[in-house]
Design a protein around this motif. Structure first.
Motif, mmCIF file in Angstrom:
data_model
loop_
_atom_site.group_PDB
_atom_site.id
_atom_site.type_symbol
_atom_site.label_atom_id
_atom_site.label_comp_id
_atom_site.label_asym_id
_atom_site.label_seq_id
_atom_site.Cartn_x
_atom_site.Cartn_y
_atom_site.Cartn_z
ATOM 1 N N ALA A 1 -4.387 -0.773 -16.480
ATOM 2 C CA ALA A 1 -4.342 0.629 -16.909
ATOM 3 C C ALA A 1 -4.420 0.742 -18.428
ATOM 4 O O ALA A 1 -5.149 1.577 -18.971
ATOM 5 N N ILE A 2 -3.661 -0.112 -19.125
ATOM 6 C CA ILE A 2 -3.675 -0.104 -20.587
ATOM 7 C C ILE A 2 -5.044 -0.523 -21.112
ATOM 8 O O ILE A 2 -5.582 0.074 -22.051
ATOM 9 N N ALA A 3 -5.633 -1.547 -20.491
ATOM 10 C CA ALA A 3 -6.949 -2.030 -20.920
ATOM 11 C C ALA A 3 -8.021 -0.967 -20.705
ATOM 12 O O ALA A 3 -8.915 -0.786 -21.545
ATOM 13 N N ALA A 4 -7.944 -0.239 -19.591
ATOM 14 C CA ALA A 4 -8.923 0.814 -19.318
ATOM 15 C C ALA A 4 -8.774 1.962 -20.309
ATOM 16 O O ALA A 4 -9.769 2.540 -20.763
ATOM 17 N N THR A 5 -7.528 2.277 -20.668
ATOM 18 C CA THR A 5 -7.270 3.394 -21.581
ATOM 19 C C THR A 5 -7.656 3.058 -23.013
ATOM 20 O O THR A 5 -8.329 3.845 -23.692
ATOM 21 N N LEU A 6 -7.225 1.883 -23.485
ATOM 22 C CA LEU A 6 -7.442 1.527 -24.884
ATOM 23 C C LEU A 6 -8.798 0.877 -25.140
ATOM 24 O O LEU A 6 -9.408 1.101 -26.198
ATOM 25 N N MET A 7 -9.259 0.067 -24.193
ATOM 26 C CA MET A 7 -10.464 -0.722 -24.409
ATOM 27 C C MET A 7 -11.682 -0.209 -23.646
ATOM 28 O O MET A 7 -12.782 -0.714 -23.825
ATOM 29 N N GLY A 8 -11.457 0.772 -22.770
ATOM 30 C CA GLY A 8 -12.565 1.282 -21.982
ATOM 31 C C GLY A 8 -13.090 0.292 -20.969
ATOM 32 O O GLY A 8 -14.265 0.355 -20.579
ATOM 33 N N GLU A 9 -12.241 -0.626 -20.507
ATOM 34 C CA GLU A 9 -12.691 -1.636 -19.547
ATOM 35 C C GLU A 9 -12.852 -1.015 -18.153
ATOM 36 O O GLU A 9 -12.083 -0.136 -17.768
ATOM 37 N N PRO A 10 -13.838 -1.462 -17.396
ATOM 38 C CA PRO A 10 -14.132 -0.845 -16.089
ATOM 39 C C PRO A 10 -13.077 -1.167 -15.036
ATOM 40 O O PRO A 10 -12.520 -2.266 -15.002
ATOM 41 N N LEU A 11 -12.810 -0.178 -14.183
ATOM 42 C CA LEU A 11 -11.938 -0.350 -13.030
ATOM 43 C C LEU A 11 -12.780 -0.116 -11.777
ATOM 44 O O LEU A 11 -13.415 0.928 -11.652
ATOM 45 N N THR A 12 -12.787 -1.094 -10.873
ATOM 46 C CA THR A 12 -13.609 -0.993 -9.673
ATOM 47 C C THR A 12 -12.757 -1.268 -8.445
ATOM 48 O O THR A 12 -11.567 -1.598 -8.542
ATOM 49 N N ILE A 13 -13.373 -1.149 -7.281
ATOM 50 C CA ILE A 13 -12.688 -1.486 -6.039
ATOM 51 C C ILE A 13 -12.319 -2.960 -6.007
ATOM 52 O O ILE A 13 -11.314 -3.364 -5.410
ATOM 53 N N TYR A 14 -13.116 -3.793 -6.695
ATOM 54 C CA TYR A 14 -12.792 -5.218 -6.801
ATOM 55 C C TYR A 14 -11.500 -5.420 -7.592
ATOM 56 O O TYR A 14 -10.683 -6.295 -7.272
ATOM 57 N N THR A 15 -11.339 -4.611 -8.641
ATOM 58 C CA THR A 15 -10.103 -4.681 -9.441
ATOM 59 C C THR A 15 -8.902 -4.376 -8.575
ATOM 60 O O THR A 15 -7.905 -5.118 -8.580
ATOM 61 N N LEU A 16 -8.979 -3.266 -7.829
ATOM 62 C CA LEU A 16 -7.860 -2.857 -6.973
ATOM 63 C C LEU A 16 -7.552 -3.924 -5.934
ATOM 64 O O LEU A 16 -6.386 -4.299 -5.734
ATOM 65 N N ALA A 17 -8.587 -4.435 -5.267
ATOM 66 C CA ALA A 17 -8.369 -5.452 -4.232
ATOM 67 C C ALA A 17 -7.783 -6.725 -4.831
ATOM 68 O O ALA A 17 -6.878 -7.350 -4.245
ATOM 69 N N GLY A 18 -8.268 -7.123 -6.014
ATOM 70 C CA GLY A 18 -7.743 -8.321 -6.670
ATOM 71 C C GLY A 18 -6.286 -8.173 -7.053
ATOM 72 O O GLY A 18 -5.481 -9.093 -6.844
ATOM 73 N N VAL A 19 -5.924 -7.014 -7.588
ATOM 74 C CA VAL A 19 -4.528 -6.765 -7.977
ATOM 75 C C VAL A 19 -3.624 -6.783 -6.748
ATOM 76 O O VAL A 19 -2.520 -7.341 -6.781
ATOM 77 N N VAL A 20 -4.082 -6.191 -5.654
ATOM 78 C CA VAL A 20 -3.287 -6.168 -4.419
ATOM 79 C C VAL A 20 -3.021 -7.591 -3.922
ATOM 80 O O VAL A 20 -1.897 -7.928 -3.511
ATOM 81 N N LEU A 21 -4.047 -8.447 -3.952
ATOM 82 C CA LEU A 21 -3.875 -9.828 -3.508
ATOM 83 C C LEU A 21 -2.896 -10.588 -4.406
ATOM 84 O O LEU A 21 -2.044 -11.344 -3.918
ATOM 85 N N VAL A 22 -2.994 -10.388 -5.713
ATOM 86 C CA VAL A 22 -2.078 -11.054 -6.644
ATOM 87 C C VAL A 22 -0.651 -10.583 -6.406
ATOM 88 O O VAL A 22 0.293 -11.390 -6.385
ATOM 89 N N ILE A 23 -0.461 -9.286 -6.240
ATOM 90 C CA ILE A 23 0.879 -8.748 -5.991
ATOM 91 C C ILE A 23 1.442 -9.302 -4.685
ATOM 92 O O ILE A 23 2.632 -9.630 -4.590
ATOM 93 N N ALA A 24 0.586 -9.442 -3.663
ATOM 94 C CA ALA A 24 1.038 -10.014 -2.389
ATOM 95 C C ALA A 24 1.498 -11.455 -2.581
ATOM 96 O O ALA A 24 2.537 -11.877 -2.039
ATOM 97 N N GLY A 25 0.734 -12.234 -3.358
ATOM 98 C CA GLY A 25 1.140 -13.611 -3.644
ATOM 99 C C GLY A 25 2.441 -13.674 -4.420
ATOM 100 O O GLY A 25 3.308 -14.508 -4.138
ATOM 101 N N LEU A 26 2.597 -12.791 -5.409
ATOM 102 C CA LEU A 26 3.842 -12.736 -6.179
ATOM 103 C C LEU A 26 5.016 -12.372 -5.291
ATOM 104 O O LEU A 26 6.105 -12.949 -5.403
ATOM 105 N N TYR A 27 4.811 -11.424 -4.400
ATOM 106 C CA TYR A 27 5.884 -10.975 -3.510
ATOM 107 C C TYR A 27 6.378 -12.114 -2.630
ATOM 108 O O TYR A 27 7.587 -12.294 -2.434
#
Length: 297
Positions: free
Chosen positions: A260-286
């Motif tokens: 979120a910070i990177a998208a706001t400050l740096m204009g970096e793209p957010l895609t469905i791949y981003t969301l799916a990747g974050v969900v998988l990482v959070i699942a592994g962390l959990y």
């Protein structure tokens, strides 16, 4: 006072997540002005000077004299600052700030896996599964960025290496006897050690025409040294002291906040791949955090 404690803990958690997750974006901003190690050295010097000044001048804590303790500080500083943050700041030239935050978030999983291998313990299936989920999430989030200018194979490899170095340092730190040495003293000296490790490389690769010491450089150095490092670490220790289980839950928000910070400050793209990747990482962390909670019960 006790009625305000939940609100205080909530605000502390949000502040930690924001500051900790902002480090990748602050690094990217600094790298628009100077070379990677030119950004790192002043940051480490400032952070070390503040921590050692508070420890030895204000708190009147003695400078360590034990040779074994100094050996531990040097080894810890090499892995935790010199190698880890040295590789990290170089890698951030090659990858997006969001991916940098996502890689940092998987450290608990790497620590668990490396610790199990290091001490020759049986590797539990849940450990392998959590690692596989995190790595899959990283690859998924990075996939669309590899086709643009926001990621490279080299950058991802360097991020993985730097996180392995951090995990080794964390395991080493946890297994050593520090003889009641204050954490601020240890962190101050190990940060200075890491700076000294990187200094020869910074001097050798320095190019005067590649560095502009402007506001982006100064702001990045100050932000990385104080809010994103010292203040965030102090808040994290406070949260851990109050309730380790609840504190660990804040780690799940770090990947989300980083993107979120990177998208706001740096204009970096957010895609469905981003969301799916974050969900998988959070699942592994959990999975890792839940396993750690079960082991402490």
């Amino acid at each position: 006072m006790s009625s305000n404690k939940p609100l205080l803990n909530f605000l502390s958690g949000i502040t930690f997540v924001t500051l900790w997750s902002s480090a990748s974006s602050a690094t990217k901003i600094g790298l628009t002005a100077v070379q990677p190690l030119v950004l790192s050295i002043p940051r480490f010097i400032l952070a070390a000077a503040l921590m050692l000044g508070i420890s030895h001048l204000l708190m009147r804590k003695p400078i360590p004299k034990d040779k074994k303790l100094w050996k531990q500080i040097i080894i810890y500083g090499f892995f935790n600052v010199g190698l880890y943050l040295g590789l990290y700041v170089v890698a951030m030239q090659e990858v997006s700030a969001g991916l940098g935050s996502l890689f940092i978030a998987i450290n608990p999983v790497l620590i668990m896996l490396i610790s199990t291998i290091w001490y020759r313990q049986p590797i539990r299936p849940v450990t392998l599964l959590s690692f596989a989920l995190c790595m899959s999430g990283m690859v998924l989030a990075a996939y669309p960025l590899l086709h643009g200018s926001h990621a490279s194979i080299l950058g991802l490899a360097l991020l993985l290496l730097c996180n392995i170095s951090y995990s080794v340092g964390a395991i080493y730190f946890a297994k050593q006897h520090w003889k009641d040495t204050p954490i601020l003293t240890i962190n101050g000296w190990q940060t200075l050690v890491g700076c000294i490790c990187l200094l020869p490389f910074a001097i050798y690769y320095y190019q005067s025409d590649a560095n502009v010491f402007n506001g982006a450089f100064l702001g990045s150095v100050v932000w990385l040294a104080i809010p994103a490092s010292i203040i965030a670490s102090l808040i994290w220790m406070m949260l851990l002291k109050d309730n380790p289980t609840k504190a660990s839950a804040w780690l799940f928000l770090c990947p989300v906040a980083g993107f979120a910070i990177a998208a706001t400050l740096m204009g970096e793209p957010l895609t469905i791949y981003t969301l799916a990747g974050v969900v998988l990482v959070i699942a592994g962390l959990y999975m890792v955090q839940r396993m750690k909670s079960e082991q402490t019960q």
